[in-house]
Structure formats: structure tokens, C-alpha cells
Design a protein around this motif. Structure first.
Motif, mmCIF file in Angstrom:
data_model
loop_
_atom_site.group_PDB
_atom_site.id
_atom_site.type_symbol
_atom_site.label_atom_id
_atom_site.label_comp_id
_atom_site.label_asym_id
_atom_site.label_seq_id
_atom_site.Cartn_x
_atom_site.Cartn_y
_atom_site.Cartn_z
ATOM 1 N N LYS A 153 0.701 -1.393 0.119
ATOM 2 C CA LYS A 153 -0.060 0.218 0.138
ATOM 3 C C LYS A 153 0.892 1.201 0.039
ATOM 4 O O LYS A 153 0.533 2.318 -0.720
ATOM 5 C CB LYS A 153 -1.002 -0.022 1.140
ATOM 6 N N GLU A 154 1.879 1.143 0.754
ATOM 7 C CA GLU A 154 2.764 2.450 0.813
ATOM 8 C C GLU A 154 3.367 2.700 -0.378
ATOM 9 O O GLU A 154 3.342 3.778 -0.842
ATOM 10 C CB GLU A 154 3.859 2.355 1.992
ATOM 11 N N ASN A 157 0.714 3.953 -2.840
ATOM 12 C CA ASN A 157 0.628 5.383 -2.665
ATOM 13 C C ASN A 157 1.755 6.502 -2.936
ATOM 14 O O ASN A 157 1.340 7.680 -3.379
ATOM 15 C CB ASN A 157 0.237 5.715 -1.099
ATOM 16 N N GLU A 158 2.724 6.288 -2.776
ATOM 17 C CA GLU A 158 4.018 6.800 -3.202
ATOM 18 C C GLU A 158 4.000 7.131 -4.867
ATOM 19 O O GLU A 158 4.002 8.140 -5.001
ATOM 20 C CB GLU A 158 5.233 6.223 -2.821
#
Length: 230
Positions: A153-154, A157-158
């Protein structure tokens, strides 16, 4: 060598190249079977010096088998990467379908990561940027597709945060102008249909409104130009 030392030992009686897989070799041992006891890649054969007459202890056999499986997983991963860039999760799923155990697959993938063949962050950025332009998809749909590919997820998102808002708006306007002439009904119905279309493509609401206005304005300009031509 006395009986105590030879207990649990296997002796290689023959080594033959695999007819189906060029870089693999079949090992025959003194167990009375006509079928090969083990098949290994030539790199493993060389590393462990698995030649005729070589004695192998059962404990060493486990290490040989594990390293051969890891080597096979690595080789399969490289082949799978030959078509296009892949994510960590995609390779793991592929190796599982090929019958590679989870531990061997993960070790192979970590090696591919260290060697720069697998990079989820780079994949996510390239994927988002490319699909935005070529397939006219907005950030929300791109985010969903990246998550479906097993990217963290991170990391997703980035990559999504790096999408230029003005570029996304330009793509949405291009998609809206292309779709608008084919929508039927009253102006209100056409706007609703276009908004639904753009939202499904993953564009944010603010950009959807901007794109609808641009599509209407473009149609009015086209009509004015047509009238002047006549």
C-alpha cells in the motif's frame, strides 16, 4: 571405509544429461533403481562435484536438493521477467504455479531484487505513468490495479502521489472529448453519463467536472466552426 562410516551414504554410479532440459543432469545411485535418483542443474552439479563415484551423505543430499530448487526458482523467475517487468507478488504466484515451495521462491525473488531485476517501487511509478497516458486511466483505478498486483500500500501510494495533477486533467479532458459526441439524450443525461464514465476510469471528482466542461466547450467550438464553414 568401515560400515559405520558408510551408513547413510549414496554413491553416484552414473551421470547423464537430461534429454528434455539441456542444462540439467540426471544422477543414478547405488539403490538398485533404473530411474534417475535425482535431477540437478549443471551449476549445482559443478558446485557439489556430483560426478561418477562421488559419495553423498543423506544430510548433504538435503542441501543439494534445496539449492537446486532455489536455482530452478531463480531461473524460472528470470524467464518470467523476460516478457516484461514483474512485481514481487506476480513472480511469487508464478513460481507457486510451477510447484516451487514458498521458501525457495522467496529466496530466489530476494536474489532477483538484489540484482535489480525486481523493483516494486520502480514498477509502480512506471505502471502508473504509462497507463495514465496510454489507457487514459485516473489515479483511483491505477491505485486499484497496482494493489491487485500485490504491491504494498505504501509503495502504491507513493507512486500515485507522483502523478502530475495537470497531466491527469489533460488525459481526462482527452477522454471526455472523445466520449462526449457519442453520448445520446438531453444535456443533463449526457453530463451524467460522461461523469459516470470518467469516474469509472478512476479520475477524481474535481477533474471530472473540469473534463466535462472542456468537452462541452469543445463541442460548442466545433459547432461554431461548422457554421462558419457553411
Amino acid at each position: 571405509m568401515n560400515e559405520e562410516n558408510t551408513e547413510g551414504m549414496l554413491t553416484i554410479t552414473a551421470v547423464e544429461q537430461d534429454r528434455k532440459e539441456r542444462y540439467r543432469y540426471q544422477l543414478f545411485v547405488n539403490n538398485g533403481q533404473e530411474e534417475p535418483f535425482l535431477s540437478v542443474h549443471e551449476d549445482i552439479m559443478i558446485r557439489f562435484r556430483l560426478l561418477k563415484g562421488r559419495e553423498i551423505h543423506v544430510d548433504e543430499l538435503k542441501q543439494i536438493t534445496e539449492e537446486d530448487t532455489q536455482h530452478r526458482a531463480y531461473a524460472l523467475g528470470l524467464i518470467y521477467l523476460g516478457a516484461r517487468q514483474r512485481t514481487h507478488k506476480e513472480i511469487a504466484r508464478y513460481l507457486a504455479r510451477k510447484g516451487i515451495d514458498e521458501m525457495s521462491a522467496e529466496q530466489a525473488i530476494q536474489r532477483l531484487i538484489r540484482e535489480g531485476f525486481v523493483d516494486d517501487a520502480a514498477f509502480a511509478k512506471q505502471f502508473a505513468s504509462g497507463r495514465l497516458r496510454s489507457q487514459m486511466k485516473g489515479r483511483r483505478l491505477l491505485q486499484q490495479e497496482l494493489r491487485q498486483r500485490g504491491i504494498a500500500k505504501e509503495t502504491v501510494n507513493e507512486a500515485i502521489d507522483r502523478i502530475d495533477t495537470s497531466e491527469e486533467a489533460e488525459v481526462a479532458i482527452r477522454a471526455a472529448c472523445k466520449k462526449w459526441p457519442y453520448l445520446k439524450g438531453e444535456p443533463t443525461d449526457r453530463k451524467r453519463k460522461l461523469a459516470t464514465f470518467l469516474l469509472r476510469r478512476g479520475f477524481p471528482g474535481s477533474i471530472v467536472k473540469q473534463a466535462i466542461q472542456a468537452a462541452i466547450a469543445q463541442e460548442e467550438l466545433d459547432e461554431e466552426g461548422h457554421m462558419l464553414d457553411n
